[in-house]
Scaffold this motif. Structure first.
Motif, PDB file in Angstrom:
ATOM      1  N   ILE A  72       0.879  -1.457  -0.111  1.00  0.00           N
ATOM      2  CA  ILE A  72       0.114  -0.189   0.054  1.00  0.00           C
ATOM      3  C   ILE A  72       0.798   1.227  -0.038  1.00  0.00           C
ATOM      4  O   ILE A  72       0.695   2.188  -0.729  1.00  0.00           O
ATOM      5  CB  ILE A  72      -1.020  -0.019   1.068  1.00  0.00           C
TER       6      ILE A  72
ATOM      7  N   TYR B 131       2.166   1.531  -3.435  1.00  0.00           N
ATOM      8  CA  TYR B 131       0.691   1.765  -4.312  1.00  0.00           C
ATOM      9  C   TYR B 131       0.470   3.250  -4.270  1.00  0.00           C
ATOM     10  O   TYR B 131       0.212   3.809  -5.349  1.00  0.00           O
ATOM     11  CB  TYR B 131      -0.300   0.790  -3.850  1.00  0.00           C
ATOM     12  N   LEU B 132       0.247   3.707  -2.975  1.00  0.00           N
ATOM     13  CA  LEU B 132      -0.146   5.193  -3.180  1.00  0.00           C
ATOM     14  C   LEU B 132       0.765   6.234  -3.919  1.00  0.00           C
ATOM     15  O   LEU B 132       0.595   7.145  -4.490  1.00  0.00           O
ATOM     16  CB  LEU B 132      -0.203   5.613  -1.625  1.00  0.00           C
ATOM     17  N   ASN B 133       2.184   5.878  -3.739  1.00  0.00           N
ATOM     18  CA  ASN B 133       3.063   6.677  -4.545  1.00  0.00           C
ATOM     19  C   ASN B 133       2.977   6.394  -6.175  1.00  0.00           C
ATOM     20  O   ASN B 133       3.138   7.424  -6.867  1.00  0.00           O
ATOM     21  CB  ASN B 133       4.519   6.359  -4.239  1.00  0.00           C
TER      22      ASN B 133
ATOM     23  N   LYS C  28       0.315   8.601  -8.033  1.00  0.00           N
ATOM     24  CA  LYS C  28       0.638   9.843  -8.623  1.00  0.00           C
ATOM     25  C   LYS C  28       1.338   9.680 -10.055  1.00  0.00           C
ATOM     26  O   LYS C  28       1.097  10.812 -10.665  1.00  0.00           O
ATOM     27  CB  LYS C  28       1.890  10.342  -7.792  1.00  0.00           C
TER      28      LYS C  28
ATOM     29  N   ARG D 165      -6.826   7.543 -12.322  1.00  0.00           N
ATOM     30  CA  ARG D 165      -6.418   7.625 -10.801  1.00  0.00           C
ATOM     31  C   ARG D 165      -7.562   7.153 -10.123  1.00  0.00           C
ATOM     32  O   ARG D 165      -7.208   6.361  -9.066  1.00  0.00           O
ATOM     33  CB  ARG D 165      -5.757   8.882 -10.479  1.00  0.00           C
TER      34      ARG D 165
ATOM     35  N   TYR E 211      -7.815   4.231  -6.639  1.00  0.00           N
ATOM     36  CA  TYR E 211      -8.342   4.486  -5.359  1.00  0.00           C
ATOM     37  C   TYR E 211      -9.377   3.927  -4.995  1.00  0.00           C
ATOM     38  O   TYR E 211      -9.739   3.480  -3.676  1.00  0.00           O
ATOM     39  CB  TYR E 211      -8.684   6.327  -5.170  1.00  0.00           C
TER      40      TYR E 211
ATOM     41  N   LEU F  65      -8.275   0.595  -3.633  1.00  0.00           N
ATOM     42  CA  LEU F  65      -7.809   0.822  -2.276  1.00  0.00           C
ATOM     43  C   LEU F  65      -8.918   0.869  -1.218  1.00  0.00           C
ATOM     44  O   LEU F  65      -8.682   0.248  -0.173  1.00  0.00           O
ATOM     45  CB  LEU F  65      -6.841   2.069  -2.197  1.00  0.00           C
TER      46      LEU F  65
END
Length: 307
Positions: A223, A226-228, A231, A238, A242, A245
């Motif tokens: 995670i 994954y968040l990076n 971007k 995007r 999300y 997630l």
């Protein structure tokens, strides 16, 4: 190397994934079911196997149709490995059905990106999540994902926020009609109140503890990256990442709400987690680290056979 095999979508990949899934369902029968062979048991086995296969195909469709991967089969490979890591996830037909319907609903939500047929997609999402809740009540929590999707896609139309409830209402009406016809009662299928269990003692076995710990470790680690990685994705895709997630976070909440902590509830986590870890694998430049990362998932189920 194994990650190289699945780095491209090939027919052989599906054969490998289906073979792993078959072994996972067989392992669940050997370790969990432990009943003498019968025609009814064989039918149940084939049903669980078919639902597992169908879930893999739906997951693959979601990923490829919505550009959630770079034309690889990491997601379905990881999903099958998760089933092998915790084979109890294939023992409950109701959970398998509920998870399949959740994937149907998730498919419709992610496709909102095209901004076409929004009303029908929102209705379908509410409809499928409501059906999922009929088989496993706490699946209703995935309704949160519907509203998260509306927020991510910045939909300010009030009617679009109401439409998912019409899908739920449709399922309720159909269920009441079936209840009347088959059981001569209005609310036959709504008699059992939702339960919450705080007993996690079933997770204390070495097999469960190791499997869950490994899954949790991979979740937290992936995670973060994954968040990076989100971007670097195109702006229009995007929201899809999300949504995946949020789906995973809701699935984790369901683990705590689950009335029966027998391992089957971990199935809800596996599809979104497979997508997230696959997205992380695509960012790993060190080939040997990528091989070791996946290799541990392959090796651990084998080790657990001896616990």
């Amino acid at each position: 190397m194994i990650t190289s095999v699945f780095s491209k979508s090939k027919p052989i990949n599906y054969i490998i994934v289906f073979a792993i899934t078959l072994f996972a369902v067989l392992l669940a029968y050997i370790l969990v079911v432990k009943q003498p062979f019968s025609a009814a048991l064989f039918g149940n086995f084939m049903l669980r196997l078919a639902l597992s296969y169908f879930s893999i195909l739906v997951l693959n469709f979601i990923v490829t149709k919505n550009q959630l991967s770079k034309s690889n089969n990491y997601q379905i490979f990881l999903f099958s490995l998760f089933l092998l890591l915790i084979p109890q996830t294939t023992t409950n037909v109701d959970v398998l059905l509920s998870n399949l319907f959740i994937l149907f609903g998730l498919r419709r939500l992610i496709s909102l990106r095209s901004q076409r047929n929004e009303k029908s997609k929102l209705f379908d999402a509410g409809f499928w999540f409501a059906i999922a809740a009929l088989f496993y009540f706490w699946a209703i929590l995935f309704f949160v994902v519907v509203f998260a999707a509306l927020l991510f896609y910045r939909d300010n139309k009030l009617r679009n926020w109401i439409i998912p409830f019409t899908g739920v209402a449709s399922v309720f009406i159909i269920t009441v009609c079936v209840s009347i016809v088959l059981h001569n009662e209005y609310l036959y299928y709504f008699q059992n109140l939702p339960e919450i269990s705080e007993d996690f003692s079933s997770y204390n076995t070495p097999r469960f503890f190791v499997g869950i710990t490994l899954l949790l470790s991979y979740t937290v680690w992936s995670i973060i990256f994954y968040l990076n990685a989100i971007k670097d994705k195109k702006r229009d895709v995007r929201p899809s990442f999300y949504i995946i997630l949020i789906t995973l976070l809701v699935a984790i909440v369901i683990l705590f709400f689950s009335p029966f902590k027998n391992g089957s509830e971990f199935l809800f986590v596996m599809a979104p987690l497979a997508i997230i870890i696959a997205a992380y694998l695509e960012t790993i430049k060190d080939k040997w680290f990528r091989e070791a990362f996946v290799g541990l998932l392959i090796l651990m189920p084998i080790v657990l056979l001896f616990l």
